[in-house]
Scaffold this active site. Sequence first.
Site, mmCIF file in Angstrom:
data_model
loop_
_atom_site.group_PDB
_atom_site.id
_atom_site.type_symbol
_atom_site.label_atom_id
_atom_site.label_comp_id
_atom_site.label_asym_id
_atom_site.label_seq_id
_atom_site.Cartn_x
_atom_site.Cartn_y
_atom_site.Cartn_z
ATOM 1 N N SER A 60 0.804 -1.218 0.000
ATOM 2 C CA SER A 60 0.000 0.000 0.000
ATOM 3 C C SER A 60 0.844 1.279 0.000
ATOM 4 C CB SER A 60 -0.957 0.006 1.199
ATOM 5 O OG SER A 60 -0.258 -0.208 2.411
ATOM 6 N N ASP A 69 -2.798 6.345 11.633
ATOM 7 C CA ASP A 69 -1.923 5.853 10.576
ATOM 8 C C ASP A 69 -0.723 6.783 10.465
ATOM 9 O OD1 ASP A 69 -0.627 4.974 8.333
ATOM 10 O OD2 ASP A 69 -2.384 4.987 7.025
ATOM 11 N N HIS A 103 1.465 5.371 6.322
ATOM 12 C CA HIS A 103 1.161 5.844 4.976
ATOM 13 C C HIS A 103 1.277 7.367 4.920
ATOM 14 C CE1 HIS A 103 -0.871 1.873 5.214
ATOM 15 N NE2 HIS A 103 -0.406 1.765 3.976
#
Length: 357
Positions: free
Chosen positions: A116, A333, A336
């Site tokens: 990702s 998060d 990312h």
Amino acid sequence: MDPIGGSEPSPRKMMIAILTLVLCLLSLKDFEVHGGTQANCDFFSGKWVHDPSYPLYAALKCPYITKPFDCKANGRPDSDYQEWRWQPNGCDTPRFSARGLLEKLRGKKLVFVGDSITQNQFLSLICLVSEVFPTTFNPRSHMNNRFISTEYNVSIEFSWAPFLVDLETNNEGKRILHVDEIQSNSAHWIADVLIFESSKWWPEVLGSQRWDIVMEGNQSYTNMNPMVTYSKALTTWAQWVSSNLDPQTQVFFRSTSFSHYNSQRRCDSEKEPIEDPSYDPQPTAHAAILQQVLSTTKFPVKFFNIFRNSVFRKDGHPSMYTIPNITEPEHQDCTHWCLSGVPDSWNQLLYAILLGA
């Protein structure tokens, strides 16, 4: 002797002038400039500079950003994290040009392969290009997406392969990682430019193991050391690259990017990059294995080292402005990256390298 004060230069003087010009041009060979970029520049060593002319695209106007990376749409109130430019030490990079990239890739295919974080970079590039040119986006699945510029006959694709080698689930629900098989994934990898990455799904980074059994040939293992597993998987990948790709293919392997979790597993209070130039955390343990494999592979793979680029950007993560987690509302998060944001700089560096190729 040559006449003094003549109205026209003598043949001898003309020859000397020509030779001088040739020598000057030859002396510049090692400093060839491509759109303002020195060909021998180390793009990955540098610092972040605040630049209000950034970002290069409006995140809210790019329809391709998936929910986890769409920080502005998810309610992030500040915008300074978008206004930073990566400045290599001792040289400059050209400002990203969608037209310039598509012209360079005309009639070609570029494929991002990985997890990702790689998808983060893929979507960034789509936004950078689609800001200028109408395009066709084909979201075939979460695993494989394709973006096509019909005007330039360019295909930019994402291929999901977090371990590079094949992972399957058997009839008993067991997840089997085949460290010596890559056929299922590599079917999507024939391209003119390939950008690989594999790091975040390995236990040393993720903190948990995403497989139950490791298979090597007919042998199965339930307790193979993850670092040994990683080395075997990378070796299988390197063998595939050397045996299956055309020598004209440009192949990059991107390093892992840095995560910025504090002791409370949060990063939402971070609003500015780290400015201390001495801040130098060490890469994860598998980085040395990656370097060893890349140094021995027969195919000329370029190491795309964005680790230090990402180290200073503690402000660039989605933090709490990501997909709401009902079961863990405090989850943030810090791995990312928001779009627009840090991955745009990786694509600007990729653009600079492709220009100079």
